[in-house]
Design a protein around this motif. Structure first.
Motif, PDB file in Angstrom:
ATOM      1  N   PRO A   1      -1.210  -1.625 -43.954  1.00 24.17           N
ATOM      2  CA  PRO A   1      -0.387  -2.099 -42.826  1.00 24.17           C
ATOM      3  C   PRO A   1      -0.892  -3.450 -42.337  1.00 24.17           C
ATOM      4  O   PRO A   1      -2.062  -3.795 -42.541  1.00 24.17           O
ATOM      5  CB  PRO A   1      -0.583  -1.013 -41.762  1.00 24.17           C
ATOM      6  CG  PRO A   1      -1.098   0.176 -42.498  1.00 24.17           C
ATOM      7  CD  PRO A   1      -1.886  -0.351 -43.651  1.00 24.17           C
ATOM      8  N   PRO A   2      -0.053  -4.233 -41.677  1.00 25.28           N
ATOM      9  CA  PRO A   2      -0.516  -5.503 -41.087  1.00 25.28           C
ATOM     10  C   PRO A   2      -1.605  -5.248 -40.053  1.00 25.28           C
ATOM     11  O   PRO A   2      -1.735  -4.144 -39.517  1.00 25.28           O
ATOM     12  CB  PRO A   2       0.756  -6.065 -40.433  1.00 25.28           C
ATOM     13  CG  PRO A   2       1.887  -5.349 -41.086  1.00 25.28           C
ATOM     14  CD  PRO A   2       1.381  -4.006 -41.452  1.00 25.28           C
ATOM     15  N   ALA A   3      -2.373  -6.291 -39.759  1.00 25.18           N
ATOM     16  CA  ALA A   3      -3.426  -6.191 -38.755  1.00 25.18           C
ATOM     17  C   ALA A   3      -2.839  -5.770 -37.407  1.00 25.18           C
ATOM     18  O   ALA A   3      -1.748  -6.206 -37.027  1.00 25.18           O
ATOM     19  CB  ALA A   3      -4.141  -7.529 -38.624  1.00 25.18           C
ATOM     20  N   ALA A   4      -3.553  -4.902 -36.709  1.00 32.13           N
ATOM     21  CA  ALA A   4      -3.160  -4.417 -35.381  1.00 32.13           C
ATOM     22  C   ALA A   4      -1.902  -3.556 -35.413  1.00 32.13           C
ATOM     23  O   ALA A   4      -1.256  -3.353 -34.384  1.00 32.13           O
ATOM     24  CB  ALA A   4      -2.976  -5.580 -34.407  1.00 32.13           C
ATOM     25  N   CYS A   5      -1.528  -3.059 -36.588  1.00 34.62           N
ATOM     26  CA  CYS A   5      -0.360  -2.190 -36.712  1.00 34.62           C
ATOM     27  C   CYS A   5      -0.781  -0.843 -37.300  1.00 34.62           C
ATOM     28  O   CYS A   5      -1.658  -0.776 -38.162  1.00 34.62           O
ATOM     29  CB  CYS A   5       0.709  -2.819 -37.597  1.00 34.62           C
ATOM     30  SG  CYS A   5       1.495  -4.296 -36.903  1.00 34.62           S
ATOM     31  N   GLN A   6      -0.127   0.202 -36.867  1.00 32.66           N
ATOM     32  CA  GLN A   6      -0.395   1.545 -37.356  1.00 32.66           C
ATOM     33  C   GLN A   6       0.837   2.071 -38.071  1.00 32.66           C
ATOM     34  O   GLN A   6       1.959   1.955 -37.574  1.00 32.66           O
ATOM     35  CB  GLN A   6      -0.765   2.472 -36.198  1.00 32.66           C
ATOM     36  CG  GLN A   6      -1.066   3.902 -36.620  1.00 32.66           C
ATOM     37  CD  GLN A   6      -1.401   4.787 -35.433  1.00 32.66           C
ATOM     38  OE1 GLN A   6      -1.365   4.344 -34.291  1.00 32.66           O
ATOM     39  NE2 GLN A   6      -1.713   6.048 -35.699  1.00 32.66           N
TER      40      GLN A   6
END
Length: 293
Positions: free
Chosen positions: A163-168
């Motif tokens: 997943p992208p950074a800071a994404c869950q």
């Protein structure tokens, strides 16, 4: 008396000067501008007649008013049965499955939990004809929903992609091949023209289902049904489906399960994609779907 008269005259003069000063430089008054909030864009459905098929298209705006999430049946259900269970506005068939054992051959993640793992499907894992393709089968394209802080984002990515950074990762459902920005027929559809292998019949018209994402984050769901008047040889091929998605403003797109699995429920009405020799729609139960709620 003369002093008092001169004092009064001086005060009057000062008052006139002050009055003229205020007239020349009026006090700054803040301006309040009221901007009306834009109403959320509605979901939009349309049907288009193609040369060999009928395209059912659902446009879902990126305003967090609607969510697109997967659902999985314990066995298999029609989209109508999924609708009764989940009370969704719209339902499209989604991932691949094995009709013989009613197990998913696609990964399905719901609310952060892996609820379907193709590696647990014995008929898939132990099939000697599929052994050379298993690594890619376990890393097919999937439609994802992320929670990035307070923002919901959708994406189309390979199963092994992080997943992208800071994404869950909240939800995901796999299928394939990818349609846009590139068509991965050989890599994910396992098309081998030299050995005449094309398990999905990629270049032949058939009923198909696909999902895409526009530059602005809108979701576009498409189910192309066969034409009853043209019979079982109608529908759309995957290359033409990719072109159709592009004309709808889609930048990322993927193929979902097709053929007799292609089906759509929308506001109480059901559409089935595949037709029999007499042109009648074929109702098929499916393992997983995408819900629009």
């Amino acid at each position: 008396m003369r002093k008092i008269w001169l004092l009064g005259l001086t005060l009057v003069s000062l008052g006139i000067v002050l009055w003229l000063s205020m007239r020349s430089f009026p006090p700054s008054i803040p301006t309040v501008v009221t901007v009306a909030a834009s109403p959320p864009k509605p979901m939009r459905y349309e049907q288009r007649t193609l040369s060999q098929g009928i395209a059912n298209i659902l446009f879902i705006p990126a305003n967090n008013q609607f969510f697109v999430t997967p659902a999985l049946s314990q066995k298999v259900d029609t989209v109508e049965e999924f609708a009764q269970k989940h009370r969704a506005i719209a339902i499209f068939n989604a991932g691949f499955f094995d009709p013989a054992n009613q197990k998913s051959t696609s990964y399905v993640v719901i609310q952060g939990q892996l609820v379907a793992d193709p590696k647990e499907n014995d008929r898939l894992v132990n099939n000697p004809n599929l052994k050379p393709y298993l690594n890619q089968i376990f890393n097919r394209t999937e439609f994802r929903r992320y929670q990035c802080g307070q923002t919901v984002r959708y994406d189309i990515a390979l199963h092994n992609d992080s997943p992208p950074a800071a994404c869950q990762l909240v939800d995901a459902i796999g299928a394939g091949p990818k349609l846009l920005p590139e068509l991965t027929l050989v890599k994910e559809g396992f098309v081998d023209n030299a050995n005449k292998r094309d398990a999905l019949g990629s270049n032949q018209p058939n009923a198909r289902t696909a999902i895409g994402i526009t530059r602005d984050g809108n979701i576009v769901l498409v189910m192309v049904a066969q034409k009853p008047s043209l019979g079982a040889n109608s529908g759309i091929s995957l290359p033409v489906l990719a072109d159709l998605m592009k004309t709808l403003g889609v930048e990322k797109a993927m193929n979902l399960d097709g053929g007799s699995s292609s089906s759509l429920y929308y506001k109480g009405k059901t559409f089935y994609g595949k037709v029999d020799l007499n042109g009648n729609p074929i109702k098929r139960r499916v393992k997983s779907v995408l819900l629009v709620q």
